[in-house]
Design a protein around this motif. Structure first.
Motif, mmCIF file in Angstrom:
data_model
loop_
_atom_site.group_PDB
_atom_site.id
_atom_site.type_symbol
_atom_site.label_atom_id
_atom_site.label_comp_id
_atom_site.label_asym_id
_atom_site.label_seq_id
_atom_site.Cartn_x
_atom_site.Cartn_y
_atom_site.Cartn_z
ATOM 1 N N PHE A 216 10.639 21.423 9.338
ATOM 2 C CA PHE A 216 9.284 21.095 9.779
ATOM 3 C C PHE A 216 8.399 20.722 8.591
ATOM 4 N N ILE A 217 8.418 21.555 7.545
ATOM 5 C CA ILE A 217 7.599 21.281 6.360
ATOM 6 C C ILE A 217 8.054 19.998 5.677
ATOM 7 N N ALA A 218 9.381 19.791 5.589
ATOM 8 C CA ALA A 218 9.912 18.596 4.938
ATOM 9 C C ALA A 218 9.464 17.327 5.665
ATOM 10 N N VAL A 219 9.505 17.350 6.989
ATOM 11 C CA VAL A 219 9.093 16.174 7.769
ATOM 12 C C VAL A 219 7.604 15.911 7.596
ATOM 13 N N VAL A 220 6.790 16.970 7.660
ATOM 14 C CA VAL A 220 5.339 16.810 7.547
ATOM 15 C C VAL A 220 4.958 16.226 6.193
ATOM 16 N N VAL A 221 5.453 16.822 5.099
ATOM 17 C CA VAL A 221 5.067 16.338 3.769
ATOM 18 C C VAL A 221 5.639 14.947 3.493
ATOM 19 N N THR A 222 6.787 14.632 4.089
ATOM 20 C CA THR A 222 7.369 13.306 3.897
ATOM 21 C C THR A 222 6.527 12.245 4.586
ATOM 22 N N VAL A 223 6.088 12.512 5.802
ATOM 23 C CA VAL A 223 5.260 11.543 6.516
ATOM 24 C C VAL A 223 3.905 11.387 5.837
ATOM 25 N N ILE A 224 3.304 12.494 5.419
ATOM 26 C CA ILE A 224 2.020 12.397 4.717
ATOM 27 C C ILE A 224 2.190 11.613 3.413
ATOM 28 N N GLY A 225 3.290 11.867 2.696
ATOM 29 C CA GLY A 225 3.552 11.114 1.475
ATOM 30 C C GLY A 225 3.716 9.628 1.726
ATOM 31 N N ALA A 226 4.350 9.285 2.854
ATOM 32 C CA ALA A 226 4.534 7.872 3.195
ATOM 33 C C ALA A 226 3.203 7.207 3.541
ATOM 34 N N LEU A 227 2.335 7.920 4.258
ATOM 35 C CA LEU A 227 1.074 7.327 4.695
ATOM 36 C C LEU A 227 0.067 7.188 3.552
ATOM 37 N N ARG A 228 0.132 8.075 2.570
ATOM 38 C CA ARG A 228 -0.839 8.004 1.468
ATOM 39 C C ARG A 228 -0.236 7.379 0.208
ATOM 40 N N SER A 229 0.829 6.650 0.350
ATOM 41 C CA SER A 229 1.479 6.006 -0.793
ATOM 42 C C SER A 229 0.487 5.067 -1.495
ATOM 43 N N PHE A 230 0.362 5.245 -2.792
ATOM 44 C CA PHE A 230 -0.583 4.443 -3.577
ATOM 45 C C PHE A 230 -0.079 4.207 -5.000
ATOM 46 N N ASP A 231 0.335 5.286 -5.682
ATOM 47 C CA ASP A 231 0.646 5.217 -7.114
ATOM 48 C C ASP A 231 1.706 4.176 -7.429
ATOM 49 N N LEU A 232 2.796 4.193 -6.668
ATOM 50 C CA LEU A 232 3.899 3.283 -6.955
ATOM 51 C C LEU A 232 3.507 1.833 -6.706
ATOM 52 N N VAL A 233 2.749 1.597 -5.628
ATOM 53 C CA VAL A 233 2.299 0.231 -5.336
ATOM 54 C C VAL A 233 1.386 -0.268 -6.455
ATOM 55 N N ALA A 234 0.483 0.594 -6.902
ATOM 56 C CA ALA A 234 -0.462 0.191 -7.952
ATOM 57 C C ALA A 234 0.238 -0.068 -9.273
ATOM 58 N N SER A 235 1.220 0.742 -9.617
ATOM 59 C CA SER A 235 1.858 0.623 -10.930
ATOM 60 C C SER A 235 2.970 -0.426 -10.961
ATOM 61 N N MET A 236 3.586 -0.724 -9.820
ATOM 62 C CA MET A 236 4.720 -1.639 -9.815
ATOM 63 C C MET A 236 4.329 -3.077 -9.491
ATOM 64 N N THR A 237 3.407 -3.268 -8.535
ATOM 65 C CA THR A 237 3.095 -4.642 -8.102
ATOM 66 C C THR A 237 1.611 -4.922 -7.945
ATOM 67 N N ALA A 238 0.770 -3.862 -7.916
ATOM 68 C CA ALA A 238 -0.664 -4.034 -7.624
ATOM 69 C C ALA A 238 -0.869 -4.763 -6.306
ATOM 70 N N GLY A 239 0.005 -4.472 -5.342
ATOM 71 C CA GLY A 239 -0.112 -5.073 -4.022
ATOM 72 C C GLY A 239 0.548 -6.427 -3.877
ATOM 73 N N GLY A 240 1.009 -7.018 -4.954
ATOM 74 C CA GLY A 240 1.606 -8.359 -4.904
ATOM 75 C C GLY A 240 3.072 -8.337 -4.511
ATOM 76 N N PRO A 241 3.695 -9.505 -4.421
ATOM 77 C CA PRO A 241 3.061 -10.825 -4.575
ATOM 78 C C PRO A 241 2.270 -11.237 -3.337
ATOM 79 N N TYR A 242 1.084 -11.756 -3.565
ATOM 80 C CA TYR A 242 0.211 -12.253 -2.504
ATOM 81 C C TYR A 242 -0.114 -11.180 -1.471
ATOM 82 N N GLY A 243 -0.260 -9.938 -1.915
ATOM 83 C CA GLY A 243 -0.637 -8.859 -1.009
ATOM 84 C C GLY A 243 0.468 -8.380 -0.095
ATOM 85 N N SER A 244 1.698 -8.836 -0.323
ATOM 86 C CA SER A 244 2.790 -8.522 0.592
ATOM 87 C C SER A 244 3.264 -7.080 0.487
#
Length: 293
Positions: A216-244
């Motif tokens: 139960f805890i693993a599923v909850v924290v995994t889904v919350i982690g998926a929904l609030r994903s930010f760091d990796l997107v910002a550091s790897m692509t900054a939302g690119g290419p073309y916001g994709s």
């Protein structure tokens, strides 16, 4: 009678006195900003000048914004593929839950990704994916496959970032399951062995049911982690290419900080918060229902 009443009142008051500081900081730094953000979503504001009340216009604009739907769809992809962390974490935990020489060193290696900063993980995977000198391209070259620019491909970039995020998330779910395995009743294991249970039968009918709280805890924290994903997107692509590769958290940051649309960013944050709230409320309802049952 008065002494008994006084003691009862003291027993009721004492826990609240201990919780008061935590409740205060929770209200000031969590609850108040949530309501402040929701309130801001009904205004047009650049973060500097005066706020202009526009009602639900920010939410109407979201419905016509293709970048919002792209970010929302990417969050769905994160949510679906991030769930792989749960079975992988369970499998690794079962592998590591044994008393053999050197197992602690092996556990530390699997635990290592969890303690690394998400930004560092993003940089490492960006090097790993690099089509010029990345290790992935060397591996593909062994099989005669041409270099694949994963982070520059609109159709592959999101999956590449999700794979980077799965690495530490699997380590986290592994830790949860290792803790759960240490709490399993050895008497039930021995009784199941005496009844002839082993292998998959032991895992499915004896071990996994006792790991339900950890799951139960693993599923909850995994889904919350998926929904609030930010760091990796910002550091790897900054939302690119073309916001994709943008997700809702990064889209909110982009609109608020770079485009000076604080109200619009607050509307995105409110949508993301409502998605999390509905999900968490559903899982809490399921948990309470199972406990009562």
């Amino acid at each position: 009678m008065d002494a008994k009443y006084s003691k009862s009142w003291s027993e009721r008051l004492t826990p609240w006195l201990f919780m008061a500081p935590a409740i205060f900081f929770f209200l000031v730094y969590v609850i108040y900003p949530i309501f402040q953000s929701i309130s801001m979503s009904f205004y047009q504001w650049d973060g500097i000048g005066d706020k202009v009340f526009i009602g639900f216009q920010n939410y109407i604009d979201l419905g016509y914004d293709p970048q919002f739907w792209t970010s929302l769809w990417n969050n769905v992809l994160w949510l679906v593929f991030f769930m792989l962390a749960v079975p992988f974490g369970l499998g690794i935990a079962l592998f590591l839950n044994q008393q053999v020489l050197g197992i602690r060193a092996v556990k530390s290696l699997f635990f290592f990704p969890f303690v690394i900063s998400q930004v560092i993980i993003g940089i490492v995977f960006a090097w790993f994916y690099d089509p010029s000198y990345g290790l992935l391209q060397d591996i593909l070259g062994i099989f005669g496959i041409d270099p694949i620019p994963i982070l520059a491909n609109e159709h592959l970039v999101t999956y590449g970032i999700i794979a980077a995020g799965l690495w530490p998330q699997i380590a986290y779910t592994m830790i949860l399951y290792l803790t759960g395995l240490n709490n399993i009743s050895p008497d039930q294991i021995e009784a199941a062995r005496m009844d002839g249970a082993k292998g998959w039968s032991m895992l499915i009918h004896i071990i996994i049911p006792q790991l339900r709280p950890a799951t139960f805890i693993a599923v909850v924290v995994t889904v919350i982690g998926a929904l609030r994903s930010f760091d990796l997107v910002a550091s790897m692509t900054a939302g690119g290419p073309y916001g994709s590769s943008s997700v809702l958290a990064f889209f909110m940051y982009e609109q608020s900080i770079f485009n000076y649309r604080m109200g619009y960013g607050a509307a995105i944050a409110t949508v993301l918060f409502l998605i999390m709230l509905i999900y968490i409320a559903f899982f809490l309802w399921r948990m309470l229902k199972d406990e009562r049952g």
